[in-house]
Design an enzyme around this catalytic site. Structure first.
Site, PDB file in Angstrom:
ATOM      1  N   GLY A  69       0.829  -1.318  -0.055  1.00  0.00           N
ATOM      2  CA  GLY A  69       0.066   0.045   0.165  1.00  0.00           C
ATOM      3  C   GLY A  69       0.697   1.540  -0.076  1.00  0.00           C
ATOM      4  CG  ASN A 149      -5.219   4.317   8.843  1.00  0.00           C
ATOM      5  OD1 ASN A 149      -5.648   5.388   8.617  1.00  0.00           O
ATOM      6  ND2 ASN A 149      -3.983   4.322   9.742  1.00  0.00           N
ATOM      7  CD  GLN A 177      -6.935  -0.636   7.483  1.00  0.00           C
ATOM      8  OE1 GLN A 177      -7.623  -1.507   7.843  1.00  0.00           O
ATOM      9  NE2 GLN A 177      -5.502  -0.624   7.656  1.00  0.00           N
ATOM     10  CB  SER A 197      -1.838  -3.250   1.256  1.00  0.00           C
ATOM     11  OG  SER A 197      -0.828  -3.962   1.880  1.00  0.00           O
ATOM     12  CG  HIS A 199      -0.351  -6.687   4.803  1.00  0.00           C
ATOM     13  ND1 HIS A 199      -0.268  -6.442   6.576  1.00  0.00           N
ATOM     14  CD2 HIS A 199       0.050  -5.480   4.354  1.00  0.00           C
ATOM     15  CE1 HIS A 199      -0.068  -5.135   6.526  1.00  0.00           C
ATOM     16  NE2 HIS A 199       0.249  -4.780   5.324  1.00  0.00           N
ATOM     17  CB  THR A 235      12.104 -10.267 -11.505  1.00  0.00           C
ATOM     18  OG1 THR A 235      13.218  -9.910 -12.269  1.00  0.00           O
ATOM     19  CG2 THR A 235      11.537 -11.519 -11.760  1.00  0.00           C
ATOM     20  CB  CYS A 323       2.515   3.029  10.262  1.00  0.00           C
ATOM     21  SG  CYS A 323       1.909   1.922   8.985  1.00  0.00           S
TER      22      CYS A 323
END
Length: 382
Positions: A69, A149, A177, A197, A199, A235, A323
């Site tokens: 994210g 969030n 979120q 994101s 996860h 890659t 965070c």
């Protein structure tokens, strides 16, 4: 353990882990090769791209895979700023954005861009009239998160999108979120750029995507090879991309059931705490909020101490965004909605997940209530 910090990260689903496994050792070929061995890797990448595009009612060539994210937010803002700098250098965002957006805006200010940081009301909503009045002839980008969030408030994204479209301004939303938690149709909401994101919805860490509407200009984020239509070199992370695709597939299939169930658990928990704890302030709108978000500020306690007491009972929650862990300053989100510093520091966030049970919610609510009372008694006796 009772895990109530799904906004920070979710456990990877077993089906997701299984979908990734072949691309680590068996089908390990580079997805950008032209020989047949690389075909399975290419198919895995494009299959995931198709799933995510369908989830947003978007076109497959509008989905670009990233490492998460924060990268997607950085790309959306920096890429748009660079691509449209001849048109103007003014950006509009809000005071309650994730730091991935706020810190990127600060960086862009150092590069000569001007940023308007809109205030929000006590529920966390952007004022649409103030937003429109902030638009200038040189405004090139509006970035407003889909759902906050920390406090879970869902912004009036469709109205913001219409305002941006009416003024021919690119509209980005940080949906980290919100994506896979609530339905999102990029055409209905008039979204030009959207960040997500993996996860956050039971996918692998280090994966994400950026939706870029066809016709929207963005500068390339990484230079090198021709991956991701030449806009994001490197890659391809085939196992991660396969995983985020599988996670999105599962999330879309189970969304209605999860929303209903998590909303019931959320509402019960909010009612129980509000009715039994004097001086408990619910943060965020009561109803226009993410299905799994419970965020309270308690008078007369420190949130960090409460979290330690909950941790002693094997209950995982957080004070604010993961965070921001370790910060001694009040959350910028709580400050923006008007919480006084002392009250803001008495905040905890509990975010439910698909495996959260009624029994776990009851135990957690009781633990919060008992420990708030305990901390207040200790404070009163000092």
């Amino acid at each position: 353990m009772i895990y109530l910090d799904h906004a920070a990260t979710t456990p990877m689903a077993e089906q997701v882990a299984a979908s990734m496994q072949p691309y680590y050792a068996k089908d390990y070929a580079n997805a950008s090769t032209i020989y047949e061995f690389g075909e399975k890797s290419r198919q895995a990448v494009e299959h995931a791209r198709t799933i995510i595009a369908r989830s947003l009612h978007a076109h497959t060539n509008e989905i670009y895979f990233t490492a998460g994210g924060s990268e997607s937010d950085n790309w959306a803002l920096k890429g748009t700023a660079e691509a449209y700098q001849k048109k103007g250098r003014h950006i509009i965002t809000t005071q309650i954005e994730h730091h991935a957006v706020l810190h990127t805006c600060k960086y862009l200010e150092q590069q000569g861009y001007e940023v308007t940081y809109l205030p929000v009301d006590e529920q966390g909503f952007v004022n649409l009239q103030q937003l429109e009045e902030s638009i200038r002839p040189d405004t090139i980008l509006i970035s407003v998160m889909f759902a906050n969030n920390e406090i879970g408030t869902i912004e009036p994204i469709a109205q913001i999108g219409r305002i941006a479209r009416r003024h021919d301004i690119v509209f980005h939303t940080d949906a980290v979120q919100a994506y896979a938690q609530i339905p999102i149709n990029v055409d209905f909401y008039h979204i030009d750029l959207l960040s997500a994101s993996g996860h956050k919805f039971y996918g692998p860490k280090g994966t994400g995507f950026l939706y870029i509407r066809n016709g929207i200009k963005t500068a390339s984020f990484l230079h090198g090879g021709g991956q991701e239509q030449g806009r994001r070199a490197g890659t391809e992370n085939v196992p991660g991309i396969a995983g985020i695709g599988k996670a999105a597939e599962i999330a879309m299939r189970t969304m209605s059931e999860r929303m209903y169930r998590e909303t019931r658990l959320r509402d019960w928990m909010i009612h129980e705490i509000k009715s039994r704890v004097p001086g408990a302030w619910l943060n965020g709108d009561r109803y226009a909020r993410l299905p799994n978000n419970v965020n309270f500020s308690f008078q007369g306690i420190e949130g960090e101490t409460l979290l330690l007491l909950l941790d002693a009972k094997d209950i995982c929650a957080s004070a604010a965004s993961a965070c921001s862990t370790g910060s001694t300053e009040p959350s910028h989100v709580l400050t923006a909605i008007g919480r006084e510093p002392e009250l803001a520091l008495g905040t905890i966030r509990m975010t439910l997940g698909e495996a959260t049970t009624w029994e776990e919610v009851r135990i957690a609510a009781e633990a919060v209530i008992e420990n708030v009372e305990l901390l207040r008694e200790v404070e009163a006796g000092m």
